[in-house]
Design a protein around this motif. Structure first.
Motif, mmCIF file in Angstrom:
data_model
loop_
_atom_site.group_PDB
_atom_site.id
_atom_site.type_symbol
_atom_site.label_atom_id
_atom_site.label_comp_id
_atom_site.label_asym_id
_atom_site.label_seq_id
_atom_site.Cartn_x
_atom_site.Cartn_y
_atom_site.Cartn_z
ATOM 1 N N ILE A 283 -15.618 -9.912 -43.865
ATOM 2 C CA ILE A 283 -17.022 -9.653 -43.557
ATOM 3 C C ILE A 283 -17.901 -9.969 -44.753
ATOM 4 O O ILE A 283 -19.026 -10.486 -44.595
ATOM 5 C CB ILE A 283 -17.228 -8.184 -43.106
ATOM 6 C CG1 ILE A 283 -18.651 -7.981 -42.595
ATOM 7 C CG2 ILE A 283 -16.891 -7.217 -44.214
ATOM 8 C CD1 ILE A 283 -19.020 -8.817 -41.399
ATOM 9 N N GLU B 74 -15.525 -18.789 -42.227
ATOM 10 C CA GLU B 74 -16.729 -18.043 -42.578
ATOM 11 C C GLU B 74 -17.961 -18.935 -42.486
ATOM 12 O O GLU B 74 -19.046 -18.479 -42.100
ATOM 13 C CB GLU B 74 -16.592 -17.469 -43.993
ATOM 14 C CG GLU B 74 -15.516 -16.399 -44.116
ATOM 15 C CD GLU B 74 -15.219 -16.028 -45.553
ATOM 16 O OE1 GLU B 74 -14.476 -15.053 -45.779
ATOM 17 O OE2 GLU B 74 -15.718 -16.723 -46.476
ATOM 18 N N GLU C 274 -16.005 -10.554 -35.525
ATOM 19 C CA GLU C 274 -15.065 -9.438 -35.462
ATOM 20 C C GLU C 274 -13.658 -9.919 -35.118
ATOM 21 O O GLU C 274 -12.678 -9.502 -35.733
ATOM 22 C CB GLU C 274 -15.550 -8.425 -34.427
ATOM 23 C CG GLU C 274 -14.717 -7.154 -34.374
ATOM 24 C CD GLU C 274 -15.267 -6.158 -33.384
ATOM 25 O OE1 GLU C 274 -15.364 -4.968 -33.728
ATOM 26 O OE2 GLU C 274 -15.598 -6.560 -32.249
#
Length: 293
Positions: free
Chosen positions: A71, A264, A252
């Motif tokens: 994240i 990413e 997620e």
């Protein structure tokens, strides 16, 4: 799952052979069915390794991978991509004059930047591996387009429209994020299908309206101005908010299944495309409402 966002349509962090397993969850210690990033097999390759890590019960564990999507990485890449959009928009705003003498030139530059950005978005969407350079280049051209258009709207249609659109976009992002994290929005198979159908239908309708505008003049079928423009602007923002929820689900799932770190950039690209969509529709809505005053 596969997102309805065009940059996610070619691949996803699938849970069951490319179809969204929305209610499934990866099991600890075993690769998920259909997960393209699953590592190892059911038999633990480290079971006989005397140096293998063990848990509190003495069971062997594989060393943690360090090249996976996180994240923090998604946030960093998204900040870089959106930062490029904002910087390019600011430069275009201050450098490109939009007075009456140069208005046609400004429109030409904006349209050219938009077309290049669109082509780059397609290239990024269909590349086998994400390319940070191409993604940032897309962001730069998209920023030039947004900066010039925002300046024109703020100067000739609705003073302060750009700031209102920015605040509106931030509000939508925060609202969807909170609703997603608290469970108010659940990305199910039915939700995914609805968003896909709505997004495709909306884009087809806008293409028809554009064709009527090009060949018939004016605003085509009138879907982007007046009362109908307000309605379709709100619909477009709602669709963008739904796609944003799919983006969150995509991130997620990528983290849960250990997607490679390079993904990413794909997540950042998808979020940027969606936020640009929402901002443009917010700007259009503000302009229509200001023109009706």
């Amino acid at each position: 799952m596969r997102s309805s966002n065009p940059v996610f349509s070619r691949r996803g962090f699938s849970r069951d052979n490319g179809h969204a397993g929305f209610n499934a969850a990866p099991q600890a210690g075993a690769p998920a069915t259909g997960n393209p990033y699953a590592q190892g097999t059911a038999a633990n390759p480290y079971a006989t390794n005397p140096y293998a890590q063990t848990d509190m019960h003495g069971a062997p564990q594989a060393p943690a991978r360090t090249d996976v999507m996180t994240i923090d990485g998604v946030v960093t890449r998204t900040a870089m991509t959106l930062g490029t959009v904002i910087l390019a928009a600011a430069v275009a705003w201050w450098v490109m004059p939009v007075d009456e003498a140069n208005l046609s030139t400004a429109y030409g530059v904006a349209i050219g930047a938009a077309l290049i950005g669109f082509v780059l978005s397609l290239v990024n969407s269909f590349k086998r591996r994400p390319s940070p350079a191409l993604i940032l280049t897309y962001a730069a051209f998209e920023g030039v387009f947004l900066g010039i258009v925002s300046n024109i709207v703020s100067m000739y249609v609705a003073p302060g429209a750009a700031m209102q659109a920015v605040l509106g976009t931030m509000a939508v992002f925060a609202g969807v994020l909170i609703a997603y994290r608290t469970g108010l929005i659940r990305v199910t198979r039915r939700f995914y299908g609805f968003v896909m159908a709505a997004a495709i239908g909306f884009m087809l309708l806008m293409m028809v309206n554009l064709l009527f505008a090009v060949f018939g003049g004016g605003d085509g079928l009138g879907f982007r101005s007046g009362a109908l423009g307000v309605v379709f602007g709100i619909v477009a923002i709602v669709i963008g908010a739904c796609i944003l929820a799919l983006n969150f689900k995509q991130v997620e799932d990528g983290i849960a299944y250990g997607a490679p770190r390079e993904e990413e950039w794909l997540a950042a690209f998808g979020l940027t495309v969606t936020l640009v969509w929402i901002y443009i529709e917010m700007l259009r809505l503000v302009a229509i409402l200001s023109g009706d005053d």
